[in-house]
Design an enzyme around this catalytic site. Structure first.
Site, short mmCIF file in Angstrom:
data_model
loop_
_atom_site.label_atom_id
_atom_site.label_comp_id
_atom_site.label_asym_id
_atom_site.label_seq_id
_atom_site.Cartn_x
_atom_site.Cartn_y
_atom_site.Cartn_z
N LEU A 76 46.36 34.65 47.41
CA LEU A 76 45.91 33.31 47.06
C LEU A 76 45.73 33.22 45.55
O LEU A 76 44.86 33.89 44.97
CB LEU A 76 44.59 32.99 47.77
CG LEU A 76 44.58 33.22 49.28
CD1 LEU A 76 43.18 32.96 49.84
CD2 LEU A 76 45.60 32.32 49.97
N ASP A 77 46.52 32.39 44.91
CA ASP A 77 46.50 32.29 43.45
C ASP A 77 45.21 31.66 42.95
O ASP A 77 44.78 30.61 43.44
CB ASP A 77 47.71 31.45 42.99
CG ASP A 77 47.80 31.32 41.49
OD1 ASP A 77 47.95 32.35 40.83
OD2 ASP A 77 47.72 30.18 40.99
N ASP A 89 41.15 42.67 38.25
CA ASP A 89 41.58 42.64 36.86
C ASP A 89 40.71 43.51 35.97
O ASP A 89 41.17 43.98 34.92
CB ASP A 89 41.58 41.20 36.33
CG ASP A 89 42.89 40.48 36.60
OD1 ASP A 89 43.84 41.11 37.09
OD2 ASP A 89 42.97 39.26 36.31
N GLU A 146 43.33 36.22 44.22
CA GLU A 146 43.25 36.43 42.77
C GLU A 146 41.98 35.71 42.33
O GLU A 146 41.91 34.50 42.41
CB GLU A 146 44.46 35.86 42.03
CG GLU A 146 44.36 36.11 40.54
CD GLU A 146 45.26 35.21 39.70
OE1 GLU A 146 45.47 35.52 38.52
OE2 GLU A 146 45.75 34.18 40.22
N PHE A 174 39.71 46.55 36.49
CA PHE A 174 40.35 47.86 36.42
C PHE A 174 41.56 47.80 35.51
O PHE A 174 41.78 48.69 34.67
CB PHE A 174 40.75 48.34 37.82
CG PHE A 174 41.57 49.60 37.81
CD1 PHE A 174 40.99 50.82 37.52
CD2 PHE A 174 42.93 49.56 38.09
CE1 PHE A 174 41.76 51.99 37.49
CE2 PHE A 174 43.70 50.72 38.07
CZ PHE A 174 43.11 51.93 37.78
N GLN A 214 50.05 39.99 33.70
CA GLN A 214 49.70 40.82 32.55
C GLN A 214 50.91 41.21 31.73
O GLN A 214 50.77 41.58 30.56
CB GLN A 214 48.94 42.06 33.03
CG GLN A 214 47.70 41.75 33.84
CD GLN A 214 46.69 40.90 33.08
OE1 GLN A 214 46.67 40.88 31.84
NE2 GLN A 214 45.85 40.18 33.80
#
Length: 581
Positions: free
Chosen positions: A243-244, A306, A281, A308, A380
């Site tokens: 899920l964005d 994110d 996300e 990590f 990223q």
């Protein structure tokens, strides 16, 4: 067959089907719904006109043969004869592989991607995570500006091609995860507001007005999103959904949309008798996202971590701009904190945000597999000015260290396509907008964004240039050459170890023990009997591992096991995995 559409504000609705037209009638049992009967079969084109306006595609269209602006087409899902017997594959013990259909192969289709799935089965991953597939303008794009949330982008091959892809994946034992976007609709080809209040000005997002999850009319909008999500899982036999940007789902109702979605997916899982899961996300660093509904959480099964990634990225590269600033002050300490606590921001001050952020995660109650760990993702890499991968700046040894931390760490690992062989191709931001004004706005916006960080305009790739997409396609021939072949062999070895060593899939985050030396640039951690050590510095490091006898499981460079003093002598930019005897 019966056609239906929700258009609560319309005074008149017309069905245009197979070249004919007919008036639709209000459904007496469902407020705002219109229905009509017409002869149709698989492939029949149709559309709706609101108050005698232009003919628009069905908001619940299963196929858009001519793109987002064209007529819809009927899809008979019963026509496809599934080959694979599939009992499903859940998230515990998984290794995910994020894949963009349009650049995974030069052809950029689902059928071409399916032909390369054997590579992933041999690599040892368990699930393929497809970036969004909903129709978007033009041929090439990332997919996050899609519309028609029930359909498959036609240049990728349409609905039948997705079924063939899933079938082939399941034949190889691979689960399939699909990235879906519920937080906004694409700006081009989006006709939903003509039908009803799909958007609301009550909230705003980076993409403008928010999707209507809590204003008048939101019951049907939520049902629209729920229906789309369940259709992917049911009709295409997808195993999970990513899920964005769920932090952009603005919902003030007591029963949050994500809670409703997780309950519906769990119910469908029971009906289908196979595991299904949702991965968020989330930028919230909030454990409630992945806490069970019965414990007053939202009930999602996992989320991207994110924190990590950011900690690992700063430790590897030394970058400190933007959101990396919080992690760059002591990057190995940041890596250690995420490995043992899940989140880096757990109520701590975030200089990037200018406020405190996050909430502590209860390590004794939250299984570590509910957090996904990764060194690279489409975001990223692709949201860098030139779309440069870690392989563009780091030695093979440091890439091996990144792989070791990701694939032996406590989180569910996820790779970004091509990472496993240190792909030399970039992955850049590209679009194919058919609206010239929108295309120019995106081009200017991209260059303006990076100009603020010191990039010259000519150094920022033009998203609308076909060459930008072409540069981003994987070069599969690289795998046979060095250093790519060595990196690929290392990934295969680490993934095999993860499947072979039960300690590496132990979900107990509280059992992870970490030691590090910020100045010496080394870090070591223990998971049960397994010890992992990485040396990010250029010089050899002497790492105390304790006096227990160990044997080597994997090593990037030749290295001796520690002697009686328990000291491991590890070459620079290298890593090892050991186990206690």
């Amino acid at each position: 067959m019966q056609f239906e559409v929700w258009a609560p504000q319309a005074g008149r609705m017309t069905l245009h089907c197979a070249g004919g037209t007919q008036a639709m009638e209000r459904d007496p049992e469902r407020a705002g719904w219109w229905t009509a009967e017409a002869e149709a079969e698989n492939g029949t084109r149709y559309g709706f006109a609101v108050d005698d306006g232009p003919v628009r595609p069905d908001p619940r269209s299963r196929r858009q043969p001519d793109g987002p602006d064209g007529l819809s087409a009927v899809v008979d899902h019963e026509r496809y004869a599934w080959r694979a017997e599939w009992a499903g594959r859940g998230l515990p013990g998984a290794v995910l592989y994020e894949l963009h259909v349009g650049t995974y192969t030069r052809e950029g289709t689902l059928d071409a991607a399916a032909e390369r799935l054997g590579h992933l089965a041999e690599l040892g991953v368990t699930h393929v995570e497809l970036m969004p597939l909903c129709p978007f303008p033009g041929r090439h794009g990332w997919g996050y500006e899609g519309v028609s949330l029930w359909a498959v982008h036609e240049p990728y091959g349409g609905p039948e091609s997705l079924k063939r892809f899933v079938d082939r994946a399941h034949e190889l034992g691979l689960g399939v995860v699909l990235d879906v976007v519920h937080n906004h609709f694409g700006p081009s080809g989006n006709y939903l507001p003509e039908f009803g209040p799909y958007l609301t000005d009550t909230h705003h997002t980076p993409w403008g007005a928010a999707v209507n999850l809590d204003a008048p009319g939101s019951d049907e909008v939520r049902a629209y999103l729920l229906g789309s999500a369940l259709a992917w899982l049911r009709d295409y036999r997808i195993d999970g959904l990513r899920l964005d940007a769920v932090h952009a789902l603005r919902d003030t109702r007591a029963h949050h949309f994500l809670e409703e979605l997780s309950a519906a997916v769990d119910a469908l899982s029971g009906d289908l008798d196979r595991p299904l899961f949702l991965v968020a996300e989330s930028d919230l660093a909030d454990p409630r996202v992945i806490t069970a509904r019965k414990e007053n959480g939202l009930g999602l099964h996992a989320q991207w971590n994110d924190d990590f990634h950011h900690a690992l990225h700063t430790a590897l590269t030394g970058e400190s701009q933007g959101y990396y600033e919080d992690f760059a002050r002591a990057p190995l300490a940041a890596v250690a904190k995420t490995l043992t606590g899940g989140f880096f921001h757990d109520g701590t001050y975030s200089s990037f945000r200018g406020r405190r952020h996050g909430r502590p995660l209860d390590r004794t109650r939250v299984s570590s597999h509910r957090l996904l760990g990764y060194s690279q993702t489409h975001d990223q890499v692709g949201n860098r000015a030139q779309g440069d991968r870690l392989s563009a700046a780091l030695s093979p040894g440091l890439l091996a260290c990144a792989a070791a931390l990701t694939l032996t760490g406590p989180f569910t690992p996820m790779l970004f396509m091509g990472e496993e062989w240190a792909a030399g191709t970039p992955w850049q931001f590209f679009t194919d907008h058919t609206d010239p004004e929108l295309a120019e706005a995106v081009r200017r916006g991209r260059r303006r964004e990076f100009a603020a960080h010191g990039w010259a305009e000519e150094d920022v790739p033009d998203p609308q240039d076909q060459a930008t997409r072409d540069r981003s396609c994987l070069d599969w021939s690289e795998r046979e050459n060095e250093p790519h072949a060595r990196v690929l062999a290392w990934y295969r070895e680490l993934i095999a170890l993860r499947h072979d060593q039960p300690d590496l899939t132990d979900p107990d985050l509280s059992d992870v023990k970490v030691a590090y030396d910020e100045e010496g640039r080394w870090l070591a951690f223990r998971r049960g009997d397994v010890r992992v050590a990485v040396n990010l510095g250029k010089e050899p490091a002497s790492i105390p591992l304790g006096t227990a006898r160990v044997r080597m499981l994997a090593a990037w460079e030749p290295v001796e096991v520690p002697g009686a003093d328990g000291l491991l002598s590890l070459p620079g930019e290298s890593c090892v995995v050991l186990t206690q005897e």
